[in-house]
Design a protein around this motif. Structure first.
Motif, PDB file in Angstrom:
ATOM      1  N   MET A 294       7.650 -17.360  22.079  1.00  0.00           N
ATOM      2  CA  MET A 294       8.203 -16.610  20.981  1.00  0.00           C
ATOM      3  C   MET A 294       8.473 -15.189  21.467  1.00  0.00           C
ATOM      4  N   HIS A 295       9.619 -14.663  21.104  1.00  0.00           N
ATOM      5  CA  HIS A 295       9.952 -13.270  21.360  1.00  0.00           C
ATOM      6  C   HIS A 295      10.816 -12.778  20.211  1.00  0.00           C
ATOM      7  N   ILE A 296      10.245 -11.875  19.427  1.00  0.00           N
ATOM      8  CA  ILE A 296      10.931 -11.328  18.259  1.00  0.00           C
ATOM      9  C   ILE A 296      11.028  -9.829  18.450  1.00  0.00           C
ATOM     10  N   ARG A 297      12.238  -9.321  18.311  1.00  0.00           N
ATOM     11  CA  ARG A 297      12.443  -7.889  18.422  1.00  0.00           C
ATOM     12  C   ARG A 297      13.316  -7.431  17.265  1.00  0.00           C
ATOM     13  N   PHE A 298      12.899  -6.329  16.620  1.00  0.00           N
ATOM     14  CA  PHE A 298      13.718  -5.745  15.567  1.00  0.00           C
ATOM     15  C   PHE A 298      13.445  -4.254  15.480  1.00  0.00           C
ATOM     16  N   ASP A 299      14.410  -3.542  14.928  1.00  0.00           N
ATOM     17  CA  ASP A 299      14.327  -2.089  14.830  1.00  0.00           C
ATOM     18  C   ASP A 299      13.907  -1.669  13.430  1.00  0.00           C
ATOM     19  N   VAL A 300      13.290  -0.501  13.367  1.00  0.00           N
ATOM     20  CA  VAL A 300      12.899   0.118  12.103  1.00  0.00           C
ATOM     21  C   VAL A 300      13.742   1.383  11.958  1.00  0.00           C
ATOM     22  N   PRO A 301      14.575   1.452  10.917  1.00  0.00           N
ATOM     23  CA  PRO A 301      15.409   2.645  10.758  1.00  0.00           C
ATOM     24  C   PRO A 301      14.586   3.860  10.331  1.00  0.00           C
ATOM     25  N   ALA A 302      15.163   5.034  10.500  1.00  0.00           N
ATOM     26  CA  ALA A 302      14.490   6.282  10.121  1.00  0.00           C
ATOM     27  C   ALA A 302      14.642   6.504   8.615  1.00  0.00           C
ATOM     28  N   ASP A 303      13.964   5.681   7.845  1.00  0.00           N
ATOM     29  CA  ASP A 303      14.007   5.741   6.385  1.00  0.00           C
ATOM     30  C   ASP A 303      12.839   6.592   5.895  1.00  0.00           C
ATOM     31  N   PRO A 304      13.079   7.692   5.164  1.00  0.00           N
ATOM     32  CA  PRO A 304      11.973   8.542   4.704  1.00  0.00           C
ATOM     33  C   PRO A 304      10.976   7.818   3.791  1.00  0.00           C
ATOM     34  N   ALA A 305      11.381   6.764   3.119  1.00  0.00           N
ATOM     35  CA  ALA A 305      10.481   6.041   2.217  1.00  0.00           C
ATOM     36  C   ALA A 305       9.611   5.021   2.956  1.00  0.00           C
ATOM     37  N   TYR A 306      10.012   4.584   4.138  1.00  0.00           N
ATOM     38  CA  TYR A 306       9.284   3.532   4.852  1.00  0.00           C
ATOM     39  C   TYR A 306       7.856   3.924   5.223  1.00  0.00           C
ATOM     40  N   PRO A 307       7.603   5.103   5.836  1.00  0.00           N
ATOM     41  CA  PRO A 307       6.212   5.441   6.164  1.00  0.00           C
ATOM     42  C   PRO A 307       5.310   5.501   4.931  1.00  0.00           C
ATOM     43  N   GLY A 308       5.859   5.923   3.818  1.00  0.00           N
ATOM     44  CA  GLY A 308       5.079   5.963   2.581  1.00  0.00           C
ATOM     45  C   GLY A 308       4.702   4.582   2.093  1.00  0.00           C
ATOM     46  N   ARG A 309       5.620   3.627   2.221  1.00  0.00           N
ATOM     47  CA  ARG A 309       5.313   2.247   1.820  1.00  0.00           C
ATOM     48  C   ARG A 309       4.247   1.651   2.727  1.00  0.00           C
ATOM     49  N   VAL A 310       4.299   1.969   4.017  1.00  0.00           N
ATOM     50  CA  VAL A 310       3.272   1.495   4.952  1.00  0.00           C
ATOM     51  C   VAL A 310       1.921   2.115   4.602  1.00  0.00           C
TER      52      VAL A 310
ATOM     53  N   TYR B 132       7.589  11.908   8.313  1.00  0.00           N
ATOM     54  CA  TYR B 132       7.381  11.214   9.585  1.00  0.00           C
ATOM     55  C   TYR B 132       8.407  10.114   9.821  1.00  0.00           C
ATOM     56  N   ALA B 133       9.506  10.169   9.129  1.00  0.00           N
ATOM     57  CA  ALA B 133      10.514   9.123   9.250  1.00  0.00           C
ATOM     58  C   ALA B 133      11.252   9.256  10.584  1.00  0.00           C
TER      59      ALA B 133
ATOM     60  N   SER C 209       7.406   4.073  17.743  1.00  0.00           N
ATOM     61  CA  SER C 209       7.811   4.945  16.651  1.00  0.00           C
ATOM     62  C   SER C 209       8.114   6.307  17.252  1.00  0.00           C
ATOM     63  N   GLY C 210       9.375   6.642  17.314  1.00  0.00           N
ATOM     64  CA  GLY C 210       9.764   7.893  17.973  1.00  0.00           C
ATOM     65  C   GLY C 210       9.429   7.817  19.441  1.00  0.00           C
ATOM     66  N   SER C 211       8.645   8.775  19.933  1.00  0.00           N
ATOM     67  CA  SER C 211       8.262   8.769  21.343  1.00  0.00           C
ATOM     68  C   SER C 211       6.909   8.114  21.576  1.00  0.00           C
ATOM     69  N   GLU C 212       6.240   7.680  20.511  1.00  0.00           N
ATOM     70  CA  GLU C 212       4.919   7.043  20.622  1.00  0.00           C
ATOM     71  C   GLU C 212       5.078   5.521  20.650  1.00  0.00           C
ATOM     72  N   SER C 213       4.168   4.860  21.355  1.00  0.00           N
ATOM     73  CA  SER C 213       4.164   3.402  21.346  1.00  0.00           C
ATOM     74  C   SER C 213       2.730   2.914  21.471  1.00  0.00           C
ATOM     75  N   GLY C 214       2.511   1.712  20.983  1.00  0.00           N
ATOM     76  CA  GLY C 214       1.186   1.115  21.049  1.00  0.00           C
ATOM     77  C   GLY C 214       1.290  -0.372  20.809  1.00  0.00           C
ATOM     78  N   GLY C 215       0.198  -1.045  21.017  1.00  0.00           N
ATOM     79  CA  GLY C 215       0.233  -2.483  20.841  1.00  0.00           C
ATOM     80  C   GLY C 215      -1.112  -3.042  20.440  1.00  0.00           C
ATOM     81  N   ILE C 216      -1.049  -4.265  19.934  1.00  0.00           N
ATOM     82  CA  ILE C 216      -2.251  -5.000  19.552  1.00  0.00           C
ATOM     83  C   ILE C 216      -2.106  -6.403  20.115  1.00  0.00           C
ATOM     84  N   ALA C 217      -3.130  -6.863  20.819  1.00  0.00           N
ATOM     85  CA  ALA C 217      -3.123  -8.235  21.333  1.00  0.00           C
ATOM     86  C   ALA C 217      -3.451  -9.188  20.189  1.00  0.00           C
ATOM     87  N   TRP C 218      -2.782 -10.335  20.165  1.00  0.00           N
ATOM     88  CA  TRP C 218      -3.056 -11.326  19.117  1.00  0.00           C
ATOM     89  C   TRP C 218      -4.512 -11.775  19.148  1.00  0.00           C
ATOM     90  N   ASP C 219      -5.139 -11.749  20.330  1.00  0.00           N
ATOM     91  CA  ASP C 219      -6.551 -12.146  20.424  1.00  0.00           C
ATOM     92  C   ASP C 219      -7.455 -11.203  19.642  1.00  0.00           C
TER      93      ASP C 219
END
Length: 165
Positions: free
Chosen positions: A1-17, A88-89, A105-115
């Motif tokens: 499986m390989h899924i890739r998608f973008d998150v637009p710079a929506d000012p409301a998105y960080p608030g919903r998260v 922070y959009a 997100s911007g210049s930051e990146s991180g990850g979580i292993a499924w394990d």
């Protein structure tokens, strides 16, 4: 499986998260507040019938006020999180494979292993991933294609992270 998608710079998105993640952690304040307010209201209703009711009403009124304030705490925190996070959009992206979830997100990146993911809770807009008992991140469903969302849902159900439909 390989899924890739973008998150637009929506000012409301960080608030919903922020609201989705805080809703999980703040739910107990609403429950505790409801119990305090109910106990206080019952005490206020019963106090006129008791000989020492004036002392009981002095105790019950703060219970009611504290209960109502406790129930209002979670919506207040969510409102503040939405208001603060709108600045922070930035554009971002998700790259999900069989091994991990990489987020940028911007210049930051991180990850979580499924394990490391203990469970996944679904909401209408997000999948909330838990590492241990705490919500760690979200995967936005609505930004994915329908095929990718179904592939990911099946993957998480197969791993026992998400309950099958």
């Amino acid at each position: 499986m390989h899924i890739r998608f973008d998150v637009p710079a929506d000012p409301a998105y960080p608030g919903r998260v922020a609201a989705a993640l805080s809703r999980v952690r703040l739910r107990r304040y609403s429950y505790i507040g409801a119990v305090l307010a109910a106990v206080g209201a019952i005490g206020l209703a019963v106090s006129p019938a008791l000989a020492w009711g004036d002392r009981l009403s002095l105790l019950c009124m703060p219970l009611v006020v504290g209960g109502v304030l406790s129930m209002l705490y979670a919506p207040w925190v969510r409102w503040r999180a939405r208001r603060r996070s709108s600045r922070y959009a930035v554009e971002g992206a998700y790259d999900i494979t069989d091994d991990n979830i990489m987020m940028r997100s911007g210049s930051e990146s991180g990850g979580i292993a499924w394990d490391g993911v203990a469970r996944v809770k679904g909401t209408p807009e997000f999948w909330i991933l838990y590492v241990g008992r705490m919500p760690a991140t979200v995967i936005p469903r609505r930004l994915m294609s329908a095929e990718d969302a179904e592939t990911l849902r099946a993957f998480m159900a197969e791993r026992g992270l998400l309950q099958p439909r």
